[in-house]
Design a protein around this motif. Structure first.
Motif, PDB file in Angstrom:
ATOM      1  N   MET A 122      32.073  43.739  41.588  1.00  0.00           N
ATOM      2  CA  MET A 122      32.839  44.870  42.344  1.00  0.00           C
ATOM      3  C   MET A 122      32.428  46.025  41.976  1.00  0.00           C
ATOM      4  SD  MET A 122      36.653  43.131  41.657  1.00  0.00           S
ATOM      5  CE  MET A 122      37.442  43.564  43.088  1.00  0.00           C
ATOM      6  N   TYR A 158      26.559  41.678  50.088  1.00  0.00           N
ATOM      7  CA  TYR A 158      27.927  42.206  50.318  1.00  0.00           C
ATOM      8  C   TYR A 158      28.868  41.458  51.257  1.00  0.00           C
ATOM      9  CZ  TYR A 158      25.596  46.157  48.078  1.00  0.00           C
ATOM     10  OH  TYR A 158      24.834  47.007  47.108  1.00  0.00           O
ATOM     11  N   ALA A 165      30.974  37.091  40.754  1.00  0.00           N
ATOM     12  CA  ALA A 165      30.883  38.159  41.927  1.00  0.00           C
ATOM     13  C   ALA A 165      30.698  39.552  41.055  1.00  0.00           C
ATOM     14  CB  ALA A 165      32.019  38.019  42.884  1.00  0.00           C
ATOM     15  N   ALA A 218      39.368  43.829  38.398  1.00  0.00           N
ATOM     16  CA  ALA A 218      38.564  42.690  38.316  1.00  0.00           C
ATOM     17  C   ALA A 218      39.127  41.409  37.919  1.00  0.00           C
ATOM     18  CB  ALA A 218      37.194  42.625  37.741  1.00  0.00           C
ATOM     19  N   ALA A 220      39.905  39.659  48.672  1.00  0.00           N
ATOM     20  CA  ALA A 220      39.604  40.726  47.890  1.00  0.00           C
ATOM     21  C   ALA A 220      39.966  42.080  48.377  1.00  0.00           C
ATOM     22  CB  ALA A 220      38.058  40.919  47.802  1.00  0.00           C
ATOM     23  N   LEU A 235      32.482  44.298  47.203  1.00  0.00           N
ATOM     24  CA  LEU A 235      32.447  42.878  46.583  1.00  0.00           C
ATOM     25  C   LEU A 235      31.230  42.447  46.993  1.00  0.00           C
ATOM     26  CD1 LEU A 235      34.122  40.889  44.688  1.00  0.00           C
ATOM     27  CD2 LEU A 235      34.533  39.776  46.915  1.00  0.00           C
ATOM     28  N   LEU A 238      39.929  45.561  46.247  1.00  0.00           N
ATOM     29  CA  LEU A 238      39.181  46.609  46.643  1.00  0.00           C
ATOM     30  C   LEU A 238      39.724  47.832  47.035  1.00  0.00           C
ATOM     31  CD1 LEU A 238      36.379  44.746  48.800  1.00  0.00           C
ATOM     32  CD2 LEU A 238      36.254  45.316  46.405  1.00  0.00           C
TER      33      LEU A 238
END
Length: 246
Positions: free
Chosen positions: A212, A109, A210, A237, A82, A99, A86
């Motif tokens: 974000m 987290y 998930a 995403a 990720a 995330l 991010l």
């Protein structure tokens, strides 16, 4: 069954259990997979022997503890994968990006890229929080039926974190309906006063697996065009979803 077909069908069984909240009867598994009862019995015996499924006294089957070993490693890997996405969220917003996933009744987290700004938000990786007062939690709950949301908040309660926290089920269900309609969630000082967050989901087909988010001081988040930010976050995403192979 061939070896590959057996693996494929065993995964169908595990996914059928996951889609029903982690446990189901034999008939529910059959309905979810379309597999014959005899085939499901053979697969369940193997999965029970390896600890990936357990059977209770009421003849219900549930996901087993052996999956924790895999999930822990997978969670760390997903957090690593990720990072570049991010970083794109930070570039997009100028704020800290996170995330998070829903583990049981709690938001966890699993990855973070901090804002380069001196005044920035920080959520420790591995931190567990209740879902009702966070943007990531709302996104994750909005993907679930209202009955499941009601069960979650019945177990956890909805403690007031700030004066802005939603603390009643009707209010939360109304908020989640708004989240579904606009495709993103907000936390406007509901977890911590002076901090605002915006979150979008990461989808595996129809499921949100998930969330974000970006978070920062309220005045900086509020200065951003919320719809434009959410649209850019959804694109990132979606790219992350493709990276994961969903």
């Amino acid at each position: 069954m061939s070896g590959v077909q057996s693996v494929d069908r065993a995964l169908d069984v595990l996914e059928a259990l996951a889609e029903r909240g982690g446990e189901a009867t034999l008939s529910e598994i059959a309905a979810g997979t379309g597999l014959p009862y005899g085939t499901i019995h053979r697969l369940l015996r193997a999965l029970v022997d390896r600890g990936y499924v357990r059977q209770d006294e009421g003849r219900r089957y549930a996901l087993g503890g052996a999956l924790l070993r895999l999930s822990g490693v997978a969670e760390r890997m997903v957090g690593t994968w990720a990072q570049p996405y991010l970083a794109k969220l930070v570039e997009l917003s100028g704020e800290t990006a996170n995330l998070a996933v829903l583990e049981g009744d709690f938001v966890v987290y699993v990855a973070q890229v901090p804002s380069p700004r001196r005044l920035r938000m920080f959520a420790e990786v591995g931190r567990r929080v209740l879902p009702h007062s966070t943007a990531v939690g709302k996104v994750l709950m909005a993907a679930r039926p209202d009955t499941e949301v009601a069960s979650i908040v019945e177990r956890t309660g909805m403690p007031r974190r700030t004066a802005n926290t939603i603390t009643d089920l009707p209010g939360m269900l109304a908020e989640l309906e708004r989240v579904r309609g606009r495709g993103y969630a907000t936390d406007l000082g509901e977890e911590e006063l002076g901090v605002h967050c915006l979150a979008v989901g990461v989808r595996d087909g129809s499921r949100v697996v998930a969330a974000m988010s970006v978070s920062g001081p309220a005045e900086r988040i509020d200065a951003l065009d919320r719809e434009e930010l959410a649209g850019g976050m959804r694109e990132i995403a979606e790219a992350f979803r493709a990276e994961l192979g969903f």
